[in-house]
Motif scaffolding. Structure first.
Motif, PDB file in Angstrom:
ATOM      1  N   LEU A  29     -17.293  51.691  41.878  1.00  0.00           N
ATOM      2  CA  LEU A  29     -18.189  50.539  42.458  1.00  0.00           C
ATOM      3  C   LEU A  29     -17.404  49.306  42.267  1.00  0.00           C
ATOM      4  O   LEU A  29     -17.056  49.043  41.177  1.00  0.00           O
ATOM      5  CB  LEU A  29     -19.684  50.748  41.941  1.00  0.00           C
ATOM      6  CG  LEU A  29     -20.378  51.983  42.252  1.00  0.00           C
ATOM      7  CD1 LEU A  29     -21.638  51.912  41.414  1.00  0.00           C
ATOM      8  CD2 LEU A  29     -20.569  52.470  43.762  1.00  0.00           C
ATOM      9  N   HIS A  30     -17.549  48.713  43.403  1.00  0.00           N
ATOM     10  CA  HIS A  30     -16.867  47.310  43.418  1.00  0.00           C
ATOM     11  C   HIS A  30     -17.994  46.210  42.991  1.00  0.00           C
ATOM     12  O   HIS A  30     -19.039  46.330  43.694  1.00  0.00           O
ATOM     13  CB  HIS A  30     -16.306  46.913  44.801  1.00  0.00           C
ATOM     14  CG  HIS A  30     -15.242  45.801  45.022  1.00  0.00           C
ATOM     15  ND1 HIS A  30     -16.285  44.605  45.358  1.00  0.00           N
ATOM     16  CD2 HIS A  30     -14.355  45.641  44.722  1.00  0.00           C
ATOM     17  CE1 HIS A  30     -15.083  43.736  45.430  1.00  0.00           C
ATOM     18  NE2 HIS A  30     -14.010  44.233  44.995  1.00  0.00           N
ATOM     19  N   VAL A  31     -17.463  45.273  42.158  1.00  0.00           N
ATOM     20  CA  VAL A  31     -18.509  44.265  41.706  1.00  0.00           C
ATOM     21  C   VAL A  31     -17.814  43.013  41.488  1.00  0.00           C
ATOM     22  O   VAL A  31     -16.760  42.921  41.188  1.00  0.00           O
ATOM     23  CB  VAL A  31     -19.081  44.676  40.388  1.00  0.00           C
ATOM     24  CG1 VAL A  31     -19.960  43.594  40.077  1.00  0.00           C
ATOM     25  CG2 VAL A  31     -19.723  46.012  40.359  1.00  0.00           C
ATOM     26  N   ARG A  48     -21.086  47.406  45.329  1.00  0.00           N
ATOM     27  CA  ARG A  48     -20.553  48.037  46.777  1.00  0.00           C
ATOM     28  C   ARG A  48     -19.646  49.219  46.583  1.00  0.00           C
ATOM     29  O   ARG A  48     -19.202  49.362  45.362  1.00  0.00           O
ATOM     30  CB  ARG A  48     -19.731  46.927  47.624  1.00  0.00           C
ATOM     31  CG  ARG A  48     -20.493  45.591  47.951  1.00  0.00           C
ATOM     32  CD  ARG A  48     -19.879  44.910  48.810  1.00  0.00           C
ATOM     33  NE  ARG A  48     -20.802  43.505  48.931  1.00  0.00           N
ATOM     34  CZ  ARG A  48     -21.836  43.460  49.580  1.00  0.00           C
ATOM     35  NH1 ARG A  48     -22.478  44.416  49.916  1.00  0.00           N
ATOM     36  NH2 ARG A  48     -22.400  42.443  49.424  1.00  0.00           N
ATOM     37  N   PRO A  49     -19.491  50.037  47.369  1.00  0.00           N
ATOM     38  CA  PRO A  49     -18.622  51.058  47.493  1.00  0.00           C
ATOM     39  C   PRO A  49     -16.968  50.769  47.010  1.00  0.00           C
ATOM     40  O   PRO A  49     -16.800  49.528  47.122  1.00  0.00           O
ATOM     41  CB  PRO A  49     -18.432  51.686  48.806  1.00  0.00           C
ATOM     42  CG  PRO A  49     -19.797  51.318  49.468  1.00  0.00           C
ATOM     43  CD  PRO A  49     -20.186  49.795  48.860  1.00  0.00           C
ATOM     44  N   ALA A  58     -17.000  38.966  48.798  1.00  0.00           N
ATOM     45  CA  ALA A  58     -17.247  37.623  48.535  1.00  0.00           C
ATOM     46  C   ALA A  58     -17.911  37.092  50.001  1.00  0.00           C
ATOM     47  O   ALA A  58     -18.828  36.414  50.033  1.00  0.00           O
ATOM     48  CB  ALA A  58     -16.173  36.812  48.394  1.00  0.00           C
ATOM     49  N   ARG A  59     -17.477  37.555  51.102  1.00  0.00           N
ATOM     50  CA  ARG A  59     -18.045  36.988  52.254  1.00  0.00           C
ATOM     51  C   ARG A  59     -19.399  37.826  52.610  1.00  0.00           C
ATOM     52  O   ARG A  59     -20.554  36.956  52.925  1.00  0.00           O
ATOM     53  CB  ARG A  59     -17.050  37.309  53.581  1.00  0.00           C
ATOM     54  CG  ARG A  59     -15.882  36.440  53.447  1.00  0.00           C
ATOM     55  CD  ARG A  59     -15.149  36.719  54.524  1.00  0.00           C
ATOM     56  NE  ARG A  59     -13.975  35.820  54.673  1.00  0.00           N
ATOM     57  CZ  ARG A  59     -12.576  35.771  54.950  1.00  0.00           C
ATOM     58  NH1 ARG A  59     -12.538  37.201  55.847  1.00  0.00           N
ATOM     59  NH2 ARG A  59     -11.569  35.191  55.013  1.00  0.00           N
ATOM     60  N   ARG A  60     -19.754  38.933  52.121  1.00  0.00           N
ATOM     61  CA  ARG A  60     -21.033  39.469  52.518  1.00  0.00           C
ATOM     62  C   ARG A  60     -22.019  38.859  51.514  1.00  0.00           C
ATOM     63  O   ARG A  60     -23.081  38.703  51.710  1.00  0.00           O
ATOM     64  CB  ARG A  60     -20.753  40.899  52.226  1.00  0.00           C
ATOM     65  CG  ARG A  60     -20.254  41.625  53.383  1.00  0.00           C
ATOM     66  CD  ARG A  60     -20.159  43.226  53.225  1.00  0.00           C
ATOM     67  NE  ARG A  60     -19.644  43.759  54.169  1.00  0.00           N
ATOM     68  CZ  ARG A  60     -19.234  44.988  54.165  1.00  0.00           C
ATOM     69  NH1 ARG A  60     -19.385  45.559  53.211  1.00  0.00           N
ATOM     70  NH2 ARG A  60     -18.584  45.364  55.486  1.00  0.00           N
ATOM     71  N   ALA A 143     -26.810  50.726  45.741  1.00  0.00           N
ATOM     72  CA  ALA A 143     -27.975  50.148  45.604  1.00  0.00           C
ATOM     73  C   ALA A 143     -28.749  50.305  44.424  1.00  0.00           C
ATOM     74  O   ALA A 143     -29.267  49.230  43.852  1.00  0.00           O
ATOM     75  CB  ALA A 143     -28.851  50.426  46.808  1.00  0.00           C
ATOM     76  N   ARG A 144     -28.608  51.528  44.029  1.00  0.00           N
ATOM     77  CA  ARG A 144     -29.444  51.692  42.665  1.00  0.00           C
ATOM     78  C   ARG A 144     -28.253  51.282  41.520  1.00  0.00           C
ATOM     79  O   ARG A 144     -29.155  50.743  40.484  1.00  0.00           O
ATOM     80  CB  ARG A 144     -29.569  53.440  42.357  1.00  0.00           C
ATOM     81  CG  ARG A 144     -30.647  53.619  43.389  1.00  0.00           C
ATOM     82  CD  ARG A 144     -30.867  55.326  43.131  1.00  0.00           C
ATOM     83  NE  ARG A 144     -32.140  55.546  44.003  1.00  0.00           N
ATOM     84  CZ  ARG A 144     -32.537  56.750  44.163  1.00  0.00           C
ATOM     85  NH1 ARG A 144     -32.107  57.631  42.996  1.00  0.00           N
ATOM     86  NH2 ARG A 144     -33.350  57.213  44.832  1.00  0.00           N
TER      87      ARG A 144
END
Length: 164
Positions: A29-31, A48-49, A58-60, A143-144
């Motif tokens: 998971l990308h953080v 995120r995936p 970063a943009r999201r 999400a979880r």
């Protein structure tokens, strides 16, 4: 500011590769995270995936829209190169990237060394987060996992303050 792909277990089911990172050759998971100058984590983005790129995340998260009005700045790695579009008032400071055709000048190399020295506490903050072994057993959707990461942020800061 930095980003990492935290390794997780492979999810099974109908869509079994949504979190696979080709770059890291693993599921994860990308953080994104922000740390203070001492390396304490102060903010973690939504998970995120694993295949998500640093700039996309970063943009999201509208990271520049939050940092610029607050008057904050960030030292970032080359994964964020091109994120900040204001060269006169940069919020995200990245290093210089060499190519085959264009080598770095001695001044650019010195600037990269200074940036790397300033980023040491950031990487230490991620090391504290990655020490939580529960993350390697994680088999859930992003999400979880976000709730778990934010709880670990609090626990990491409690642990870091008791160590000092």
């Amino acid at each position: 500011m930095s980003a990492t792909c935290l390794p997780t277990q492979r999810r099974t089911g109908k869509a079994n590769r949504p979190n696979y990172s080709v770059k890291h050759h693993r599921h994860g998971l990308h953080v994104l995270a922000l740390t203070d100058e001492r390396g304490r984590l102060i903010w973690i983005s939504a998970a995120r995936p694993g295949h998500t790129h640093d700039i996309t995340a970063a943009r999201r998260d509208h990271l520049l829209a939050h940092l610029r009005p607050a008057g904050l700045g960030s030292l970032a790695d080359l994964g964020f190169l091109g994120l900040d579009d204001d060269p006169d008032n940069p919020v995200v400071v990245t290093g210089f990237k060499a190519t085959r055709a264009r080598k770095l000048t001695p001044g650019q190399k010195d600037a990269n060394r200074a940036l790397a020295a300033g980023r040491v506490p950031v990487e230490r903050g991620f090391a504290h987060l990655k020490n939580w072994r529960i993350l390697t057993e994680l088999r859930t959707d992003p999400a979880r996992a976000t709730h778990l990461f934010r709880a670990l942020l609090v626990l990491t800061n409690v642990e870091a303050t008791t160590d000092n």
